[in-house]
Structure formats: structure tokens, C-alpha cells
Design a protein around this motif. Structure first.
Motif, PDB file in Angstrom:
ATOM      1  N   ILE A   1       0.867  -1.178   0.000  1.00  0.00           N
ATOM      2  CA  ILE A   1       0.000   0.000   0.000  1.00  0.00           C
ATOM      3  C   ILE A   1       0.907   1.233   0.000  1.00  0.00           C
ATOM      4  N   ALA A   2       0.685   2.145  -0.932  1.00  0.00           N
ATOM      5  CA  ALA A   2       1.449   3.389  -1.010  1.00  0.00           C
ATOM      6  C   ALA A   2       0.531   4.547  -0.629  1.00  0.00           C
ATOM      7  N   ILE A   3       0.896   5.279   0.423  1.00  0.00           N
ATOM      8  CA  ILE A   3       0.057   6.360   0.942  1.00  0.00           C
ATOM      9  C   ILE A   3       0.540   7.699   0.408  1.00  0.00           C
ATOM     10  N   SER A   4      -0.260   8.333  -0.444  1.00  0.00           N
ATOM     11  CA  SER A   4      -0.002   9.697  -0.920  1.00  0.00           C
ATOM     12  C   SER A   4       1.412   9.885  -1.439  1.00  0.00           C
ATOM     13  N   LEU A   5       1.861   8.945  -2.241  1.00  0.00           N
ATOM     14  CA  LEU A   5       3.189   9.022  -2.853  1.00  0.00           C
ATOM     15  C   LEU A   5       3.046   9.021  -4.366  1.00  0.00           C
ATOM     16  N   GLU A   6       3.664   9.991  -5.008  1.00  0.00           N
ATOM     17  CA  GLU A   6       3.678  10.017  -6.463  1.00  0.00           C
ATOM     18  C   GLU A   6       4.890   9.209  -6.927  1.00  0.00           C
ATOM     19  N   LEU A   7       4.631   8.001  -7.384  1.00  0.00           N
ATOM     20  CA  LEU A   7       5.710   7.096  -7.767  1.00  0.00           C
ATOM     21  C   LEU A   7       6.117   7.344  -9.207  1.00  0.00           C
ATOM     22  N   GLY A   8       7.421   7.373  -9.446  1.00  0.00           N
ATOM     23  CA  GLY A   8       7.917   7.545 -10.803  1.00  0.00           C
ATOM     24  C   GLY A   8       7.692   6.298 -11.635  1.00  0.00           C
ATOM     25  N   ASP A   9       7.929   6.428 -12.948  1.00  0.00           N
ATOM     26  CA  ASP A   9       7.729   5.287 -13.855  1.00  0.00           C
ATOM     27  C   ASP A   9       8.590   4.099 -13.450  1.00  0.00           C
ATOM     28  N   GLU A  10       9.838   4.359 -13.073  1.00  0.00           N
ATOM     29  CA  GLU A  10      10.739   3.264 -12.693  1.00  0.00           C
ATOM     30  C   GLU A  10      10.272   2.602 -11.403  1.00  0.00           C
ATOM     31  N   GLU A  11       9.821   3.413 -10.432  1.00  0.00           N
ATOM     32  CA  GLU A  11       9.330   2.852  -9.177  1.00  0.00           C
ATOM     33  C   GLU A  11       8.051   2.053  -9.395  1.00  0.00           C
TER      34      GLU A  11
ATOM     35  N   GLY B   1      -4.322   8.224  -3.184  1.00  0.00           N
ATOM     36  CA  GLY B   1      -3.993   9.575  -3.582  1.00  0.00           C
ATOM     37  C   GLY B   1      -3.580   9.729  -5.020  1.00  0.00           C
ATOM     38  N   GLY B   2      -3.728   8.732  -5.829  1.00  0.00           N
ATOM     39  CA  GLY B   2      -3.330   8.743  -7.225  1.00  0.00           C
ATOM     40  C   GLY B   2      -3.741  10.013  -7.957  1.00  0.00           C
ATOM     41  N   PRO B   3      -4.036   9.942  -9.232  1.00  0.00           N
ATOM     42  CA  PRO B   3      -4.132   8.686  -9.976  1.00  0.00           C
ATOM     43  C   PRO B   3      -2.788   8.191 -10.491  1.00  0.00           C
ATOM     44  N   ASN B   4      -2.702   6.880 -10.631  1.00  0.00           N
ATOM     45  CA  ASN B   4      -1.585   6.228 -11.306  1.00  0.00           C
ATOM     46  C   ASN B   4      -2.206   5.177 -12.217  1.00  0.00           C
ATOM     47  N   PRO B   5      -2.201   5.425 -13.538  1.00  0.00           N
ATOM     48  CA  PRO B   5      -2.929   4.536 -14.454  1.00  0.00           C
ATOM     49  C   PRO B   5      -2.418   3.100 -14.456  1.00  0.00           C
TER      50      PRO B   5
ATOM     51  N   GLU C   1       8.621  23.694  -1.902  1.00  0.00           N
ATOM     52  CA  GLU C   1       9.259  22.475  -1.401  1.00  0.00           C
ATOM     53  C   GLU C   1       8.263  21.503  -0.779  1.00  0.00           C
ATOM     54  N   PHE C   2       7.053  21.983  -0.471  1.00  0.00           N
ATOM     55  CA  PHE C   2       6.035  21.094   0.077  1.00  0.00           C
ATOM     56  C   PHE C   2       5.026  20.653  -0.987  1.00  0.00           C
ATOM     57  N   ASP C   3       5.186  21.171  -2.189  1.00  0.00           N
ATOM     58  CA  ASP C   3       4.243  20.815  -3.261  1.00  0.00           C
ATOM     59  C   ASP C   3       4.776  19.605  -4.016  1.00  0.00           C
ATOM     60  N   ILE C   4       4.854  18.468  -3.316  1.00  0.00           N
ATOM     61  CA  ILE C   4       5.354  17.231  -3.903  1.00  0.00           C
ATOM     62  C   ILE C   4       4.281  16.161  -3.804  1.00  0.00           C
ATOM     63  N   ASP C   5       4.528  15.020  -4.457  1.00  0.00           N
ATOM     64  CA  ASP C   5       3.618  13.876  -4.385  1.00  0.00           C
ATOM     65  C   ASP C   5       2.183  14.272  -4.721  1.00  0.00           C
ATOM     66  N   PHE C   6       1.887  14.241  -6.009  1.00  0.00           N
ATOM     67  CA  PHE C   6       0.577  14.546  -6.595  1.00  0.00           C
ATOM     68  C   PHE C   6       0.247  16.030  -6.575  1.00  0.00           C
ATOM     69  N   HIS C   7       1.162  16.879  -6.099  1.00  0.00           N
ATOM     70  CA  HIS C   7       0.965  18.332  -6.132  1.00  0.00           C
ATOM     71  C   HIS C   7      -0.386  18.721  -5.542  1.00  0.00           C
ATOM     72  N   ILE C   8      -0.657  18.165  -4.374  1.00  0.00           N
ATOM     73  CA  ILE C   8      -1.936  18.410  -3.714  1.00  0.00           C
ATOM     74  C   ILE C   8      -2.161  19.901  -3.450  1.00  0.00           C
ATOM     75  N   PRO C   9      -1.184  20.646  -2.925  1.00  0.00           N
ATOM     76  CA  PRO C   9      -1.420  22.081  -2.723  1.00  0.00           C
ATOM     77  C   PRO C   9      -1.760  22.823  -4.013  1.00  0.00           C
ATOM     78  N   THR C  10      -1.101  22.445  -5.126  1.00  0.00           N
ATOM     79  CA  THR C  10      -1.399  23.091  -6.407  1.00  0.00           C
ATOM     80  C   THR C  10      -2.833  22.821  -6.822  1.00  0.00           C
ATOM     81  N   HIS C  11      -3.285  21.595  -6.662  1.00  0.00           N
ATOM     82  CA  HIS C  11      -4.664  21.253  -7.025  1.00  0.00           C
ATOM     83  C   HIS C  11      -5.657  22.006  -6.141  1.00  0.00           C
ATOM     84  N   ARG C  12      -5.333  22.141  -4.876  1.00  0.00           N
ATOM     85  CA  ARG C  12      -6.248  22.844  -3.976  1.00  0.00           C
ATOM     86  C   ARG C  12      -6.270  24.342  -4.289  1.00  0.00           C
ATOM     87  N   ARG C  13      -5.146  24.896  -4.680  1.00  0.00           N
ATOM     88  CA  ARG C  13      -5.146  26.302  -5.083  1.00  0.00           C
ATOM     89  C   ARG C  13      -5.939  26.471  -6.380  1.00  0.00           C
TER      90      ARG C  13
END
Length: 336
Positions: free
Chosen positions: A121-131, A146-150, A186-198
Motif C-alpha cells: 500500500i502506497a500512501i499519498s506518494l507520487e511514484l515515478g515510472d521506474e518505481e 492519492g493517485g491517480p496512477n494509471p 518544497e512542500f508541493d510534492i507527491d501529486f501536487h496536492i497544494p497546487t490542485h487545492r489552489r
């Protein structure tokens, strides 16, 4: 040490029946299962995890990847995962996945490949293609929150819609000068949640015909202290203070409420404040929030991963996670 043979003798059944009754694999009548479980309890017998793993090919252990352990939201989701897995008879192995590339590589290429987990289970992590590819190569069920990850089964929150709901609540109360406390880059990582909320905040303003004022935005670090400092900046700027603040997390919203009170503003009479999360302190502070049920997110992820393990032939669809506006005492209609 109590053995399976001792339990069998105590219950008056064969060791094979004890094994089936305690493992849940194979048919055992309800009465026999209850008798075996009572005998095991009386004798203090616990099924050996190593023996069970050898017999079933399963570890009954789920690996959980989480970016932060010291943040309320992530620890609450993790608590939901842990309780959900325990309820289904599974253990948990925790991996704290930071931004350090070498550490992340070690987790994906070493720890997860030791075959000590049945799923991830991955919690709110934006995983790269290699990961993502490394996870798929494990040939284990993976649930991402917290995806999406297709390429993975994901449970997602629509952060744009969540922010729109919070902002629309303030607009419906007559507010037009609405400040926003978001996140610094620096906090706008992993799915850019703050950007989406803004983005959701600005969309709601635009739909209401309210111009976006850059001066009414302040970044923070998703903590109470950060929200406190950001709100002081918003409320101390020349050119008119906001009558309401939408904070991208409840902790920042609570900080904003404390800052307003220190500056002599009444909440909600002089300043309305709304947050996002459903923080356990929200009720104490009478904070209006959009609850995204983090404990339930974890429980739902736990159920989803176990369902995939125990019903491998069934179709498991990704899903949207629920959220709801909870109106309390930190917001009020704009006084004329």
C-alpha cells in the motif's frame, strides 16, 4: 511450549483439523472451529507465522510506503491501514519513503524484493515510472492512495473539487475578499496536492466572478505554526485584509484562527476560516472543514489489498474517496 498436537488432543480432533480451523483454509464445521479456537485460547497456542507461511506461500504481511510519519494526516491514514489489516488478520511492515533517491532505490530494489510481504500500500506518494515498474515486477497486489496512477489500482481524492467546496462555502456566505494559505514549492510534492487545492480555490472564485488577488495568497508548511505565520502576513498587509481564509489543511486553518485572535479579530464575526482534512482537533476549535476521512481512507485501502489477495479472480476497480463539508463555528455570513 504448546504445540499443535496439544491443541488437537485438548479439542479431541486431528492436527489437520486444527490446522484448517486456525488457518481458515479448508472446510471445518462451525462447531468444530469454535472448539478448536477455544482449545487454542485455553492453552495459549498461537499459530507460527513461519510455519503458516511455508504451508500457504503467504506471509500475511503487507508493506506500507508512507512519505511522513510525523504529520497528523499520514499517521491517521496509517492508523486506519493498521487497524484494517489487523481486523483481517494481517501484519504490517512500514517503509518511510523520503525524497532521498538512493534510499528510495534501496527500498524498491532490495527491501520489497525480499518476498516478506504479500502486497503493498502506497500512501499519498507520487511514484515515478521506474518505481511503478519495480512494484509491478513484484507481481504482488498494490493499492495506491492519492493517485491517480494509471498503472496501479488507486483510491483517489479529487483535491480540486475538495478545494472548490471549501471556497464555495465562503462565497455562499457573502465573502469576496478571501485569502488562501497554501504551500511553498518544497512542500508541493507527491501529486501536487497544494497546487490542485489552489486551482480549486481559484476556479471557485472565477465561477463566482471574483478576481483572483495574488496578494491574498501566503505559502506555509502544512503545520499550525506555518498557518499562524501565514495568517499574520495576510491580516497585516496594507490595502485591505481578507474577510475569510481558506487554508489547504486543518492544521494551517487552526494556526490562522490563533493568529486572528492574537491580532484582535474575532472568528467568525471578523474573519471566517475553513480548512481541509477532518483533523481530530477540528471539533475542539469549532473549525469548519472539508473532511476527507483519513482514517477511513486507510481502512478502505487495507480492505482493498486483502480483497485482492483473497479473491484474485475478482475484478477490483479503483475508486474515488469520499469527502464532506462539516460546518462548525469558524465560518459565518459576512456582516454588512
Amino acid at each position: 511450549m504448546v504445540s499443535i498436537d496439544d491443541v488437537a488432543r485438548h479439542a479431541g480432533v486431528s492436527t489437520a483439523t486444527v490446522s484448517r480451523a486456525l488457518s481458515g483454509r479448508g472446510h471445518v464445521s462451525g462447531a468444530t472451529k469454535a472448539r478448536v479456537e477455544a482449545a487454542a485460547l485455553d492453552l495459549g497456542y498461537v499459530v507460527s507465522s513461519s510455519a503458516s507461511s511455508l504451508a500457504s506461500g503467504r506471509t500475511r504481511n503487507i508493506g506500507v510506503l508512507v512519505p511522513f510519519l510525523d504529520r497528523w494526516f499520514f499517521s491517521t491514514v496509517l492508523s486506519g491501514v493498521a487497524s484494517g489489516l489487523m481486523r483481517r488478520g494481517y501484519d504490517i511492515t512500514l517503509y518511510s519513503l523520503t525524497a532521498d533517491r538512493e534510499q528510495r532505490r534501496t527500498i524498491f530494489e532490495t527491501f520489497l524484493r525480499r518476498q516478506r510481504v504479500d502486497g503493498v500500500i502506497a500512501i499519498s506518494l507520487e511514484l515515478g515510472d521506474e518505481e511503478t515498474q519495480r512494484l509491478r515486477e513484484l507481481e504482488l497486489p498494490v493499492i495506491a492512495i492519492g493517485g491517480p496512477n494509471p498503472r496501479l489500482t488507486t483510491l483517489t481524492v479529487d483535491d480540486v473539487a475538495v478545494a472548490r467546496l471549501a471556497t464555495e462555502h465562503l462565497i455562499a456566505l457573502g465573502h469576496r475578499d478571501i485569502g488562501h494559505i497554501g504551500a511553498s514549492p518544497e512542500f508541493d510534492i507527491d501529486f501536487h496536492i497544494p497546487t490542485h487545492r489552489r486551482r480549486g480555490f481559484e476556479q471557485a472564485l472565477g465561477d463566482a466572478g471574483i478576481p483572483v488577488r495574488p496578494g491574498l495568497f501566503e505559502p506555509a508548511d502544512f503545520t499550525i505554526e506555518g498557518g499562524f505565520r501565514a495568517a499574520k502576513q495576510l491580516l497585516g498587509k496594507p490595502g485591505g485584509r481578507p474577510t475569510a481564509i481558506f487554508a489547504a489543511s486543518d492544521e494551517m486553518a487552526i494556526g490562522a484562527m490563533l493568529a486572528a485572535r492574537e491580532l484582535g479579530y474575532r472568528v467568525p464575526e471578523d474573519l471566517s476560516v475553513v480548512g481541509i482534512d477532518g483533523h481530530e482537533l477540528g471539533e475542539f476549535f469549532r473549525l469548519t472543514t472539508v473532511d476527507q476521512f483519513p482514517l477511513g481512507q486507510g481502512e478502505r485501502a487495507a480492505d482493498a489489498i486483502v480483497d485482492e489477495l483473497e479473491s484474485p479472480g475478482a475484478e477490483h476497480q479503483p475508486g474515488r474517496l469520499p469527502y464532506d463539508l462539516i460546518v462548525r463555528g469558524s465560518t459565518a455570513r459576512l456582516s454588512s
